[in-house]
Write an enzyme that holds these catalytic residues in place. Structure first.
Site, PDB file in Angstrom:
ATOM      1  N   ARG A  37       0.840  -1.196   0.000  1.00 27.36           N
ATOM      2  CA  ARG A  37       0.000   0.000   0.000  1.00 27.36           C
ATOM      3  C   ARG A  37       0.878   1.250   0.000  1.00 27.36           C
ATOM      4  NH1 ARG A  37      -2.273   3.597   3.295  1.00 27.36           N
ATOM      5  NH2 ARG A  37      -4.526   3.950   3.419  1.00 27.36           N
ATOM      6  N   ASP A  74     -12.940  -2.117  -3.803  1.00 27.42           N
ATOM      7  CA  ASP A  74     -13.816  -1.580  -2.758  1.00 27.42           C
ATOM      8  C   ASP A  74     -15.216  -1.377  -3.322  1.00 27.42           C
ATOM      9  OD1 ASP A  74     -13.489  -0.407   0.144  1.00 27.42           O
ATOM     10  OD2 ASP A  74     -14.943   0.855  -0.900  1.00 27.42           O
TER      11      ASP A  74
HETATM   12  O1  CP3 Z   1     -12.491  -8.485   1.795  1.00 29.27           O
HETATM   13  C1  CP3 Z   1     -11.483  -8.136   1.156  1.00 29.27           C
HETATM   14  O2  CP3 Z   1     -10.321  -8.329   1.574  1.00 29.27           O
HETATM   15  C2  CP3 Z   1     -11.651  -7.556  -0.239  1.00 29.27           C
HETATM   16  C3  CP3 Z   1     -11.490  -6.153  -0.344  1.00 29.27           C
HETATM   17  C4  CP3 Z   1     -12.550  -5.259   0.280  1.00 29.27           C
HETATM   18  C5  CP3 Z   1     -12.243  -3.981   0.808  1.00 29.27           C
HETATM   19  N1  CP3 Z   1     -13.412  -3.372   1.135  1.00 29.27           N
HETATM   20  C6  CP3 Z   1     -10.893  -3.412   0.943  1.00 29.27           C
HETATM   21  C7  CP3 Z   1     -10.692  -2.250   1.829  1.00 29.27           C
HETATM   22  C8  CP3 Z   1     -13.919  -5.438   0.369  1.00 29.27           C
HETATM   23  C9  CP3 Z   1     -14.781  -6.647   0.028  1.00 29.27           C
HETATM   24  C10 CP3 Z   1     -14.453  -4.230   0.902  1.00 29.27           C
HETATM   25  C11 CP3 Z   1     -15.890  -4.020   1.108  1.00 29.27           C
HETATM   26  C12 CP3 Z   1     -16.356  -2.766   1.706  1.00 29.27           C
HETATM   27  N2  CP3 Z   1     -15.835  -1.514   1.570  1.00 29.27           N
HETATM   28  C13 CP3 Z   1     -17.537  -2.671   2.460  1.00 29.27           C
HETATM   29  C14 CP3 Z   1     -18.493  -3.812   2.749  1.00 29.27           C
HETATM   30  C15 CP3 Z   1     -17.995  -4.736   3.780  1.00 29.27           C
HETATM   31  C16 CP3 Z   1     -17.896  -4.166   5.136  1.00 29.27           C
HETATM   32  O3  CP3 Z   1     -16.752  -4.040   5.627  1.00 29.27           O
HETATM   33  O4  CP3 Z   1     -18.950  -3.850   5.724  1.00 29.27           O
HETATM   34  C17 CP3 Z   1     -17.682  -1.328   2.853  1.00 29.27           C
HETATM   35  C18 CP3 Z   1     -18.783  -0.762   3.705  1.00 29.27           C
HETATM   36  C19 CP3 Z   1     -16.604  -0.596   2.263  1.00 29.27           C
HETATM   37  C20 CP3 Z   1     -16.349   0.860   2.330  1.00 29.27           C
HETATM   38  C21 CP3 Z   1     -15.079   1.163   2.978  1.00 29.27           C
HETATM   39  N3  CP3 Z   1     -13.847   0.904   2.438  1.00 29.27           N
HETATM   40  C22 CP3 Z   1     -14.895   1.776   4.236  1.00 29.27           C
HETATM   41  C23 CP3 Z   1     -16.011   2.203   5.158  1.00 29.27           C
HETATM   42  C24 CP3 Z   1     -13.521   1.877   4.424  1.00 29.27           C
HETATM   43  C25 CP3 Z   1     -12.813   2.585   5.553  1.00 29.27           C
HETATM   44  C26 CP3 Z   1     -12.861   1.815   6.796  1.00 29.27           C
HETATM   45  C27 CP3 Z   1     -11.570   1.093   6.988  1.00 29.27           C
HETATM   46  O5  CP3 Z   1     -11.596  -0.109   7.274  1.00 29.27           O
HETATM   47  O6  CP3 Z   1     -10.538   1.774   6.891  1.00 29.27           O
HETATM   48  C28 CP3 Z   1     -12.878   1.274   3.314  1.00 29.27           C
HETATM   49  C29 CP3 Z   1     -11.418   1.120   3.114  1.00 29.27           C
HETATM   50  C30 CP3 Z   1     -10.905  -0.235   2.787  1.00 29.27           C
HETATM   51  N4  CP3 Z   1     -11.470  -1.130   1.920  1.00 29.27           N
HETATM   52  C31 CP3 Z   1      -9.695  -0.804   3.284  1.00 29.27           C
HETATM   53  C32 CP3 Z   1      -9.558  -2.058   2.673  1.00 29.27           C
HETATM   54  C33 CP3 Z   1      -8.404  -3.032   2.832  1.00 29.27           C
HETATM   55  C34 CP3 Z   1      -8.719  -0.114   4.207  1.00 29.27           C
HETATM   56  C35 CP3 Z   1      -8.004   0.910   3.376  1.00 29.27           C
HETATM   57  C36 CP3 Z   1      -6.577   1.153   3.730  1.00 29.27           C
HETATM   58  O7  CP3 Z   1      -5.701   0.335   3.387  1.00 29.27           O
HETATM   59  O8  CP3 Z   1      -6.346   2.212   4.311  1.00 29.27           O
END
Ligand code: CP3
Length: 342
Positions: A37, A74
C-alpha cells in the site's frame, strides 16, 4: 462435483473440514499489505493498480493457504465509476460527493460508461485467474444497492444511515431512482468480473440491518433477487453469496427469496440458530466475531470449534462475522486455521 472446496460447499456439499477465507483478508493487519500500500501511495491508487492489487490479493493466500481469494477492490468504486467524487481521509474513512436531489441524480454517468473507470479492476481479476493456485476459488464482489446508496446519499459512513433513511422518507422517487441506478450498475460490474474470471460473486449489504420490515424486503431483498436472477440468466450456474449483515430473523428465507447459493451471517446470530433456520435452505458462511482475531487465546479456539461443530451437518464456509480489523494479530489467524483443519 467441482474439485474446489468452496465451489463444493456452494453446490450444497457437506464437508468434514469446512473451507476457509476471511472478509478483508488482504488488509492493514498484514505487514506485507502495508508495504505494498505504501508503494501504491494510497488506498484508491492500490485498487486501480492491477499489478499491486493482484499482489495484495495473493498475500493472504501465500501466508495462510485460504481456500478462496477475494478480489482486492472496494464497494465504493461503483459510485466513483458513476461519476461521484470519492476520496479517503486517513483514520476516518471514505468521503463522497452527495446525491440527494433529482438534479444531482441526473449528473451521474450512464451505467454503460462505468467500465471506463473499472477496467483496471477487470484486469486484476484476469491476472488473478491466471496466477491463483488451481485449488483456490476466486471471489468477485460488489456492494448491495442499499449499502452503496447510504454512502452516496450521506457522502460518508454513518452510524445509523440517517441521511439515507431521511431521503427515503422525504423524496422516495429520487431515493428509488438512485437505488435502481446502482442496481443496474452492480449487475454490469459483477457481470464483467465474471467474464474476467471471477468464479463466485458476493454481494455486501453491510447496512441491511437498519432496514425494517417492508423496507428490508423492498430495498435489500428485492434488489438482491434482481441482481442474482440477472447474473444467473447471463452466466448460468454462477454461485452467489449474499450478506445482508444484521438481518437477524430476516436472514430466514433470504437465500430462497433471492436465489443466492449461500447466505453469509454476522456474529449476532448463534451457529445453532443458523444450522436450524438457514442451513436447510442453502450453504452458510460465517460467523466468528472479528474481535477474536485481536484477543486470541483459548476463547478464540473454543469459539472457532463451536462454530465448526454446530454447522458440521450441512454446507458451511468458515469466515468471520465481519471484516478482520487492522489491530488483529496475524498469528491468531494461523491459530484459527489450525483449530479448524486440525
Ligand atoms: O475483503 C477483502 O479483503 C476484499 C477487499 C474489500 C475492501 N473493502 C478493501 C478495503 C472489500 C470486500 C471491501 C468491502 C467494503 N468496503 C464494504 C463492505 C464490507 C464491510 O466491511 O462492511 C464497505 C462498507 C466498504 C467501504 C469502505 N472501504 C470503508 C467504510 C472503508 C474505511 C474503513 C476502513 O476499514 O478503513 C474502506 C477502506 C478499505 N477497503 C480498506 C480495505 C483493505 C482499508 C483501506 C486502507 O488500506 O487504508
Amino acid at each position: 462435483m467441482a474439485e474446489k472446496t468452496i465451489l463444493r460447499a456452494l453446490a450444497g456439499e457437506t464437508q468434514d473440514v469446512p473451507p476457509i477465507w476471511m472478509m478483508r483478508q488482504a488488509g492493514r493487519y498484514l505487514p506485507e499489505y502495508r508495504a505494498t500500500r505504501a508503494k501504491a501511495g494510497d488506498f484508491l491508487s492500490l485498487c486501480y493498480n492491477s499489478d499491486l492489487a493482484t499482489e495484495v490479493t495473493l498475500q493472504p493466500i501465500r501466508r495462510y493457504g485460504f481456500d478462496a481469494a477475494i478480489l482486492f477492490a472496494d464497494i465504493l468504486l461503483v459510485p466513483q465509476a458513476l461519476g461521484a467524487d470519492l476520496w479517503f481521509v486517513t483514520g476516518e474513512g471514505p468521503r463522497l460527493s452527495t446525491i440527494t436531489s433529482q438534479a444531482e441524480l441526473e449528473q451521474l454517468r450512464p451505467v454503460a460508461d462505468i467500465h471506463e473507470t473499472l477496467s483496471p479492476i477487470y484486469q486484476t481479476v484476469r491476472n488473478l485467474s491466471q496466477e491463483l493456485p488451481r485449488d483456490i476459488t476466486l471471489i468477485g464482489f460488489a456492494g448491495a444497492p442499499w449499502t452503496v446508496a447510504t454512502y452516496m446519499i450521506a457522502g460518508r459512513g454513518t452510524p445509523d444511515q440517517g441521511p439515507a433513511h431521511a431521503l427515503k422518507q422525504e423524496n422516495k422517487p429520487v431515493f428509488e431512482a438512485l437505488l435502481d441506478r446502482v442496481t443496474e450498475a452492480t449487475i454490469e460490474y459483477l457481470s464483467a468480473q465474471i467474464e474476467a474470471g471471477a468464479e463466485v460473486v458476493k454481494l455486501f449489504d453491510s447496512w441491511a440491518g437498519s432496514l425494517k420490515d417492508k423496507d428490508f424486503e423492498k430495498y435489500s431483498r428485492d434488489p438482491a433477487a434482481r441482481i442474482v436472477t440477472e447474473l444467473k440468466r447471463r452466466h448460468p450456474g454462477i454461485p452467489v453469496i449474499a450478506f445482508p449483515r444484521g438481518a437477524g430473523d430476516k436472514y430466514i428465507g433470504f437465500a430462497r427469496a433471492t436465489g443466492a447459493d449461500c447466505v453469509a451471517v454476522d456474529e449476532t446470530v448463534s451457529p445453532e440458530w443458523v444450522a436450524k433456520h438457514l442451513q436447510p435452505d442453502s450453504c452458510v458462511q460465517g460467523n466468528l466475531k472479528s474481535s477474536h482475531m485481536v484477543t486470541g487465546g483459548d476463547a478464540m479456539i473454543s469459539e472457532t470449534r463451536h462454530i465448526v461443530e454446530a454447522l458440521r451437518n450441512g454446507p458451511h464456509i468458515f469466515n468471520l462475522g465481519h471484516g478482520i480489523t487492522p489491530d488483529a494479530d496475524p498469528d491468531n489467524v494461523q491459530r484459527m486455521i489450525d483449530a479448524i483443519r486440525g
